[in-house]
Design a protein around this motif. Structure first.
Motif, PDB file in Angstrom:
ATOM      1  N   ASP A  14      45.287  52.119  48.229  1.00  0.00           N
ATOM      2  CA  ASP A  14      46.372  51.297  48.013  1.00  0.00           C
ATOM      3  C   ASP A  14      45.797  49.858  47.951  1.00  0.00           C
ATOM      4  O   ASP A  14      47.465  48.748  48.218  1.00  0.00           O
ATOM      5  CB  ASP A  14      47.360  51.809  49.114  1.00  0.00           C
ATOM      6  CG  ASP A  14      48.214  52.699  49.224  1.00  0.00           C
ATOM      7  OD1 ASP A  14      48.350  53.517  47.686  1.00  0.00           O
ATOM      8  OD2 ASP A  14      48.083  53.385  50.656  1.00  0.00           O
ATOM      9  N   GLU A  15      44.664  49.218  49.084  1.00  0.00           N
ATOM     10  CA  GLU A  15      44.367  48.671  49.026  1.00  0.00           C
ATOM     11  C   GLU A  15      44.290  47.481  47.369  1.00  0.00           C
ATOM     12  O   GLU A  15      44.312  46.264  47.449  1.00  0.00           O
ATOM     13  CB  GLU A  15      43.843  47.861  49.447  1.00  0.00           C
ATOM     14  CG  GLU A  15      43.891  48.148  51.304  1.00  0.00           C
ATOM     15  CD  GLU A  15      44.268  49.770  51.950  1.00  0.00           C
ATOM     16  OE1 GLU A  15      42.644  50.673  51.623  1.00  0.00           O
ATOM     17  OE2 GLU A  15      44.807  50.350  52.151  1.00  0.00           O
ATOM     18  N   ASP A  16      43.321  48.331  46.674  1.00  0.00           N
ATOM     19  CA  ASP A  16      43.193  47.617  45.547  1.00  0.00           C
ATOM     20  C   ASP A  16      44.610  47.628  44.739  1.00  0.00           C
ATOM     21  O   ASP A  16      44.680  46.743  43.884  1.00  0.00           O
ATOM     22  CB  ASP A  16      43.068  49.210  44.706  1.00  0.00           C
ATOM     23  CG  ASP A  16      41.438  49.413  45.152  1.00  0.00           C
ATOM     24  OD1 ASP A  16      40.545  48.579  45.855  1.00  0.00           O
ATOM     25  OD2 ASP A  16      40.699  50.665  45.193  1.00  0.00           O
ATOM     26  N   ILE A  17      44.907  48.614  44.489  1.00  0.00           N
ATOM     27  CA  ILE A  17      46.779  48.064  43.831  1.00  0.00           C
ATOM     28  C   ILE A  17      47.651  47.162  44.772  1.00  0.00           C
ATOM     29  O   ILE A  17      47.899  46.185  43.838  1.00  0.00           O
ATOM     30  CB  ILE A  17      48.084  49.468  44.047  1.00  0.00           C
ATOM     31  CG1 ILE A  17      47.101  51.163  43.361  1.00  0.00           C
ATOM     32  CG2 ILE A  17      49.181  48.961  43.379  1.00  0.00           C
ATOM     33  CD1 ILE A  17      48.149  51.958  43.850  1.00  0.00           C
ATOM     34  N   ASP A  18      47.450  46.860  45.762  1.00  0.00           N
ATOM     35  CA  ASP A  18      47.845  45.591  46.943  1.00  0.00           C
ATOM     36  C   ASP A  18      46.933  44.434  46.531  1.00  0.00           C
ATOM     37  O   ASP A  18      47.825  43.129  45.781  1.00  0.00           O
ATOM     38  CB  ASP A  18      48.058  45.800  48.254  1.00  0.00           C
ATOM     39  CG  ASP A  18      49.019  46.859  48.926  1.00  0.00           C
ATOM     40  OD1 ASP A  18      49.795  46.866  47.236  1.00  0.00           O
ATOM     41  OD2 ASP A  18      49.001  46.761  50.432  1.00  0.00           O
ATOM     42  N   GLU A  19      45.708  44.171  46.250  1.00  0.00           N
ATOM     43  CA  GLU A  19      44.634  42.842  46.130  1.00  0.00           C
ATOM     44  C   GLU A  19      44.826  43.288  44.908  1.00  0.00           C
ATOM     45  O   GLU A  19      44.612  41.925  44.200  1.00  0.00           O
ATOM     46  CB  GLU A  19      43.491  42.818  46.690  1.00  0.00           C
ATOM     47  CG  GLU A  19      43.612  43.451  48.326  1.00  0.00           C
ATOM     48  CD  GLU A  19      42.862  44.137  48.509  1.00  0.00           C
ATOM     49  OE1 GLU A  19      41.238  43.972  48.170  1.00  0.00           O
ATOM     50  OE2 GLU A  19      42.278  44.312  50.038  1.00  0.00           O
ATOM     51  N   ASN A  20      44.708  43.786  43.185  1.00  0.00           N
ATOM     52  CA  ASN A  20      44.815  43.859  42.144  1.00  0.00           C
ATOM     53  C   ASN A  20      45.667  43.976  41.283  1.00  0.00           C
ATOM     54  O   ASN A  20      45.497  44.858  40.577  1.00  0.00           O
ATOM     55  CB  ASN A  20      43.064  44.732  42.205  1.00  0.00           C
ATOM     56  CG  ASN A  20      41.828  43.622  42.921  1.00  0.00           C
ATOM     57  OD1 ASN A  20      41.336  43.147  43.173  1.00  0.00           O
ATOM     58  ND2 ASN A  20      41.123  44.572  43.662  1.00  0.00           N
TER      59      ASN A  20
END
Length: 175
Positions: A14-20
């Motif tokens: 989910d962090e990958d989606i939020d950040e990139n």
């Protein structure tokens, strides 16, 4: 044991989606991990264990999208609880759409991949082998001898399901 390593580079968080987000959208495929409790909950809801190879995929890779940029298809490797809902015709699958098309009513068909509206890949629950034969849409439309074989073939050919569907329609007897 199936080998899904060739898809591990597409597992995101989910962090990958939020950040990139933009970068994730350009990826060929994208999968999110599945918590083991969600697999257990799906099995509890179904009342039987998921096929071994499907469970391995969820454990190693997760759920998500193959060829996410193809706009004409869903290309969704379904979340375990969605697999249970589709099988039981509950939740998002309670609208009787699946029953109305009449292709998946048999209790041995476990839908796990939503290619596009009304077109699913499924596994035969009557099989008692380590791998699951993969079918697309109808009864005799076998795609692959295993989930791994299906995913490897699909990974190199984004038109696999379209080509398979077209060839299958061509070979059906005319009414």
């Amino acid at each position: 044991m199936a080998k899904f390593d060739f898809l591990k580079s597409y597992v995101i968080t989910d962090e990958d989606i939020d950040e990139n987000y933009e970068e994730v959208q350009r990826m060929k495929h994208s999968f999110l991990p599945v918590e083991p409790i969600r697999i257990s909950q799906a099995e509890e809801k179904l009342g039987f264990p998921l096929p071994k190879e499907l469970k391995e995929f969820y454990t190693e890779i997760g759920y998500g999208y193959m060829y996410q940029a193809q706009e004409s298809q869903h290309n969704t490797f379904m979340y375990p609880l969605d697999v249970a809902d589709a099988y039981l015709r509950t939740g998002e699958y309670s609208n009787n759409f699946l029953s109305s098309i009449g292709l998946y009513d048999e209790p041995y068909k476990l839908l796990y991949y939503d290619a596009m509206e009304g077109c699913f890949a499924w596994m035969d629950l009557r099989e008692s082998k380590a791998t699951s034969t993969i079918y697309y849409i109808g009864e005799n439309e076998k795609i692959a001898d295993s989930l791994e074989d299906f995913l490897r073939a699909y990974d190199v050919n984004p038109n696999l399901l379209k080509e398979f569907s077209a060839a299958s329609r061509k070979n059906r007897p005319q009414a």
